[in-house]
Scaffold this motif. Structure first.
Motif, PDB file in Angstrom:
ATOM      1  N   VAL A 159       0.807  -1.151  -0.047  1.00  0.00           N
ATOM      2  CA  VAL A 159      -0.131  -0.031  -0.006  1.00  0.00           C
ATOM      3  C   VAL A 159       0.970   1.285   0.072  1.00  0.00           C
ATOM      4  N   ASP A 160       1.921   1.196   0.870  1.00  0.00           N
ATOM      5  CA  ASP A 160       2.833   2.389   0.909  1.00  0.00           C
ATOM      6  C   ASP A 160       3.645   2.680  -0.651  1.00  0.00           C
ATOM      7  N   ASP A 161       3.790   1.503  -1.127  1.00  0.00           N
ATOM      8  CA  ASP A 161       4.577   1.570  -2.463  1.00  0.00           C
ATOM      9  C   ASP A 161       3.496   2.143  -3.476  1.00  0.00           C
ATOM     10  N   ALA A 162       2.123   1.823  -3.482  1.00  0.00           N
ATOM     11  CA  ALA A 162       1.121   2.351  -4.418  1.00  0.00           C
ATOM     12  C   ALA A 162       0.943   3.678  -4.051  1.00  0.00           C
ATOM     13  N   LYS A 163       0.975   4.176  -2.821  1.00  0.00           N
ATOM     14  CA  LYS A 163       0.901   5.508  -2.506  1.00  0.00           C
ATOM     15  C   LYS A 163       1.676   6.417  -3.249  1.00  0.00           C
ATOM     16  N   THR A 164       2.724   6.033  -3.118  1.00  0.00           N
ATOM     17  CA  THR A 164       4.021   6.753  -3.426  1.00  0.00           C
ATOM     18  C   THR A 164       3.985   7.013  -5.027  1.00  0.00           C
ATOM     19  N   VAL A 165       3.682   5.951  -5.741  1.00  0.00           N
ATOM     20  CA  VAL A 165       3.415   6.109  -7.069  1.00  0.00           C
ATOM     21  C   VAL A 165       2.296   7.008  -7.348  1.00  0.00           C
ATOM     22  N   LEU A 166       1.124   7.133  -6.511  1.00  0.00           N
ATOM     23  CA  LEU A 166      -0.002   7.880  -7.125  1.00  0.00           C
ATOM     24  C   LEU A 166       0.569   9.260  -6.685  1.00  0.00           C
ATOM     25  N   VAL A 167       1.031   9.402  -5.673  1.00  0.00           N
ATOM     26  CA  VAL A 167       1.589  10.843  -5.503  1.00  0.00           C
ATOM     27  C   VAL A 167       2.556  11.274  -6.547  1.00  0.00           C
ATOM     28  N   SER A 168       3.391  10.390  -6.954  1.00  0.00           N
ATOM     29  CA  SER A 168       4.254  11.039  -8.040  1.00  0.00           C
ATOM     30  C   SER A 168       3.784  11.399  -9.546  1.00  0.00           C
ATOM     31  N   LEU A 169       2.314  10.537  -9.404  1.00  0.00           N
ATOM     32  CA  LEU A 169       1.602  11.161 -10.681  1.00  0.00           C
ATOM     33  C   LEU A 169       0.570  12.405 -10.608  1.00  0.00           C
ATOM     34  N   GLY A 170       0.881  12.745  -9.328  1.00  0.00           N
ATOM     35  CA  GLY A 170       0.086  14.331  -9.192  1.00  0.00           C
ATOM     36  C   GLY A 170      -1.359  14.252  -8.428  1.00  0.00           C
ATOM     37  N   TYR A 171      -1.751  13.095  -7.965  1.00  0.00           N
ATOM     38  CA  TYR A 171      -2.915  12.764  -7.373  1.00  0.00           C
ATOM     39  C   TYR A 171      -2.883  13.359  -5.763  1.00  0.00           C
ATOM     40  N   GLU A 172      -3.885  13.925  -5.271  1.00  0.00           N
ATOM     41  CA  GLU A 172      -3.979  15.051  -3.956  1.00  0.00           C
ATOM     42  C   GLU A 172      -4.001  13.519  -2.999  1.00  0.00           C
ATOM     43  N   ARG A 173      -3.403  14.084  -1.732  1.00  0.00           N
ATOM     44  CA  ARG A 173      -3.537  12.847  -0.709  1.00  0.00           C
ATOM     45  C   ARG A 173      -4.988  12.497  -0.477  1.00  0.00           C
TER      46      ARG A 173
END
Length: 206
Positions: A159-173
């Motif tokens: 989950v942490d790894d997926a969050k990191t990728v989503l943040v790098s794609l520009g999605y808000e937390r």
């Protein structure tokens, strides 16, 4: 045909077969089938005007009315009865067994065993309800928060790894948090970061 009817309770009947309430409005008595939960609440309101949200049921042999004190219960009832094998009695039984928000949570997380706690709901029907209604109920708005049991998956490295990728794609937390919450309902506890990312992106792209 009818959205709701306001009136004074003029008669109540609680039998093993069903609960009914008669509401008088402008000299006309409307007979409603109601849940045990609403019947109890209405019984505490003798002499007071109430509003019942209505569903008109039209069968080959008769017409009848179901009434609900809360609009969202009426809406969930309509969704439940869209499932083949779930009639009005069964839908009322499910709403008696589970408050709307809890029922939605059980369907979203796929907990068919919990649904079988409702009288007359077997494993096959419970699984059918989940299969047909999970997507419909994902974005259903309720007055109470929908509670979904925490999965071990939520605290995993994947989950942490997926969050990191989503943040790098520009999605808000906040977007990521909401997407992951919905994604967990479709994933097993052994899901990989790639599985989580794929499911989250499907939800974010809607």
């Amino acid at each position: 045909m009818y959205d709701y009817i306001k009136g004074i309770p003029a008669g109540k009947n609680n039998s093993q077969k069903n609960c009914t309430v008669t509401i008088e409005n402008n000299g006309i008595g409307y007979l409603f089938d109601v849940s045990i939960r609403d019947f109890t609440e209405i019984s505490d309101l003798d002499g007071k005007e109430i509003k019942l949200y209505t569903v008109l049921l039209h069968r080959e042999d008769k017409m009848s009315l179901c009434g609900f004190l809360h609009r969202e219960d009426r809406d969930i009832f309509n969704i439940l009865t869209s499932v083949s094998g779930v009639g009005s009695r069964m839908a009322l039984t499910l709403l008696d067994e589970f408050p709307s928000a809890e029922l939605i949570g059980l369907v979203i997380q796929g907990d068919f065993k919990a649904l079988t706690c409702a009288k007359g709901v077997g494993p096959k029907l419970a699984q059918k309800i989940i299969l047909e209604l999970k997507d419909k109920l994902m974005n259903f708005k309720t007055n109470e928060p929908v509670v979904i049991e925490t999965s071990k998956l939520q605290d995993s490295q994947a989950v942490d790894d997926a969050k990191t990728v989503l943040v790098s794609l520009g999605y808000e937390r906040e977007e990521i948090k909401n997407a992951l919450s919905k994604a967990f309902a479709h994933l097993s506890e052994n899901a990989t970061a790639e599985d989580i990312l794929k499911e989250s992106l499907k939800i974010l792209s809607v």
